[in-house]
Scaffold this motif. Structure first.
Motif, mmCIF file in Angstrom:
data_model
loop_
_atom_site.group_PDB
_atom_site.id
_atom_site.type_symbol
_atom_site.label_atom_id
_atom_site.label_comp_id
_atom_site.label_asym_id
_atom_site.label_seq_id
_atom_site.Cartn_x
_atom_site.Cartn_y
_atom_site.Cartn_z
ATOM 1 N N VAL A 1 0.831 -1.202 0.000
ATOM 2 C CA VAL A 1 0.000 0.000 0.000
ATOM 3 C C VAL A 1 0.869 1.257 0.000
ATOM 4 O O VAL A 1 1.867 1.339 0.723
ATOM 5 N N GLU A 2 0.460 2.232 -0.822
ATOM 6 C CA GLU A 2 1.027 3.574 -0.755
ATOM 7 C C GLU A 2 -0.084 4.528 -0.319
ATOM 8 O O GLU A 2 -1.213 4.457 -0.828
ATOM 9 N N THR A 3 0.226 5.395 0.646
ATOM 10 C CA THR A 3 -0.772 6.323 1.161
ATOM 11 C C THR A 3 -0.304 7.765 0.974
ATOM 12 O O THR A 3 0.882 8.034 0.770
ATOM 13 N N GLY A 4 -1.255 8.682 1.082
ATOM 14 C CA GLY A 4 -0.927 10.103 0.999
ATOM 15 C C GLY A 4 -2.180 10.940 1.157
ATOM 16 O O GLY A 4 -3.232 10.603 0.593
ATOM 17 N N GLY A 5 -2.102 11.983 1.983
ATOM 18 C CA GLY A 5 -3.250 12.869 2.152
ATOM 19 C C GLY A 5 -4.463 12.202 2.745
ATOM 20 O O GLY A 5 -5.600 12.592 2.431
ATOM 21 N N GLY A 6 -4.235 11.166 3.581
ATOM 22 C CA GLY A 6 -5.364 10.478 4.203
ATOM 23 C C GLY A 6 -6.074 9.505 3.297
ATOM 24 O O GLY A 6 -7.156 9.011 3.637
ATOM 25 N N ARG A 7 -5.479 9.205 2.139
ATOM 26 C CA ARG A 7 -6.092 8.291 1.177
ATOM 27 C C ARG A 7 -5.122 7.173 0.820
ATOM 28 O O ARG A 7 -3.899 7.313 0.926
ATOM 29 N N VAL A 8 -5.678 6.053 0.367
ATOM 30 C CA VAL A 8 -4.875 5.003 -0.247
ATOM 31 C C VAL A 8 -4.677 5.378 -1.704
ATOM 32 O O VAL A 8 -5.647 5.594 -2.443
ATOM 33 N N LEU A 9 -3.412 5.486 -2.121
ATOM 34 C CA LEU A 9 -3.090 5.895 -3.484
ATOM 35 C C LEU A 9 -2.823 4.705 -4.400
ATOM 36 O O LEU A 9 -3.090 4.762 -5.596
ATOM 37 N N ARG A 10 -2.243 3.641 -3.827
ATOM 38 C CA ARG A 10 -1.969 2.419 -4.590
ATOM 39 C C ARG A 10 -2.146 1.212 -3.685
ATOM 40 O O ARG A 10 -1.819 1.248 -2.498
ATOM 41 N N TYR A 11 -2.657 0.137 -4.271
ATOM 42 C CA TYR A 11 -2.792 -1.138 -3.567
ATOM 43 C C TYR A 11 -2.362 -2.222 -4.543
ATOM 44 O O TYR A 11 -3.059 -2.518 -5.506
ATOM 45 N N GLU A 12 -1.171 -2.770 -4.328
ATOM 46 C CA GLU A 12 -0.578 -3.680 -5.312
ATOM 47 C C GLU A 12 -0.001 -4.905 -4.624
ATOM 48 O O GLU A 12 1.164 -4.915 -4.235
ATOM 49 N N LYS A 13 -0.810 -5.909 -4.462
ATOM 50 C CA LYS A 13 -0.332 -7.159 -3.870
ATOM 51 C C LYS A 13 0.712 -7.797 -4.769
ATOM 52 O O LYS A 13 0.566 -7.856 -5.982
ATOM 53 N N GLY A 14 1.789 -8.286 -4.147
ATOM 54 C CA GLY A 14 2.827 -8.977 -4.893
ATOM 55 C C GLY A 14 3.775 -8.073 -5.631
ATOM 56 O O GLY A 14 4.646 -8.547 -6.365
ATOM 57 N N SER A 15 3.646 -6.776 -5.455
ATOM 58 C CA SER A 15 4.512 -5.836 -6.166
ATOM 59 C C SER A 15 5.716 -5.465 -5.317
ATOM 60 O O SER A 15 5.636 -5.403 -4.099
ATOM 61 N N GLN A 16 6.835 -5.211 -5.959
ATOM 62 C CA GLN A 16 8.046 -4.755 -5.271
ATOM 63 C C GLN A 16 8.390 -3.322 -5.652
ATOM 64 O O GLN A 16 9.508 -2.874 -5.462
#
Length: 249
Positions: free
Chosen positions: A154-169
């Motif tokens: 997960v990448e977050t920013g500004g109180g939101r989830v920006l990316r959700y990428e299972k299995g990603s590096q």
């Protein structure tokens, strides 16, 4: 004792417990993951008592694989301090998203979602309050993982989830899905009952619209989805049992 005040009612919670748990084969070929013995009793007992202690009274268990065993064991949930209802996949597995879509008539306008193999330690009431204070259709709890207990996704920013990428590096994925989410029923609008899909689809749609809030917790997660996680969770529960007043060494 409840972790929330009597005036702060918690919403219904969907407990996702319909998977086949293939990573735990052969143990889960004849016993559903929810009933795996952990620290002396089925894992579901630990989950339901914890939820009751957090003020959750209405639990909808989304079942599938070996569902009849779960019903026979847990019944109406009274023994664990909750009112337990069931929503079954039926003849084919619906996936995490499809299972929640089927359970919507039991869940109402807003509800919590937790995985059936998760043992959480962060309090639920602050998560629910955070969600209520926003207009988003969904909220994901996240933990700053830094690839310690599993791959961060997960990448977050500004109180939101920006990316959700299972299995990603890929760079920027510092957090991990903690295993607890909150949704308004409208997030599933337009999806027909019986469709097979993963909850990831809903997350992706909400992220694209900027409507997936995030709530960061400070406590790590525990799970029984793997043999390593099972042993780690059992050790935690055994330590807790030994720490209770009157426990025998």
């Amino acid at each position: 004792m409840s972790a929330v005040s009597g005036s702060e009612a918690m919403p219904p919670l969907a407990l996702l417990a319909g998977g086949r748990a293939t990573r735990l084969y052969p143990l889960t070929q004849t016993v559903p993951k929810s009933l795996m013995p952990v620290a002396g009793e089925p894992f579901l007992a630990h989950q339901l008592r914890w939820l009751a202690g957090q003020g959750v009274r209405d639990v909808v268990l989304c079942s599938g694989h070996l569902a009849s065993q779960i019903r026979e064991y847990a019944g109406d949930g009274e023994a664990f301090g909750v009112a337990l209802r069931y929503s079954d996949d039926g003849e084919r597995a619906l996936g995490t998203g499809g299972a929640i879509r089927r359970a919507l008539p039991l869940l109402g306008e807003a509800f919590l979602v937790m995985y059936g193999d998760s043992l959480l330690t962060a309090p639920l009431a602050p998560v629910w309050r955070d969600f209520q204070s926003q207009s988003c259709a969904g909220l994901m709890t996240v933990f700053r993982n830094e690839n310690r207990w599993d791959a961060s996704n997960v990448e977050t920013g500004g109180g939101r989830v920006l990316r959700y990428e299972k299995g990603s590096q890929r760079a920027g994925l510092t957090h991990i899905d903690y295993g607890l989410s909150v949704f308004r029923a409208e997030a599933f609008q337009g999806i027909p009952d019986g469709r097979v899909f993963d909850l990831r689809l809903i997350f992706d749609e909400l992220i694209a619209r900027g409507e997936l809030a995030c709530h960061e917790v400070q406590q790590r997660f525990y799970e029984i989805g793997s043999f390593e996680g099972l042993h780690e969770t059992e050790a935690l529960l055994n330590r807790r049992a030994m720490a209770r007043p009157g426990a025998r060494a």
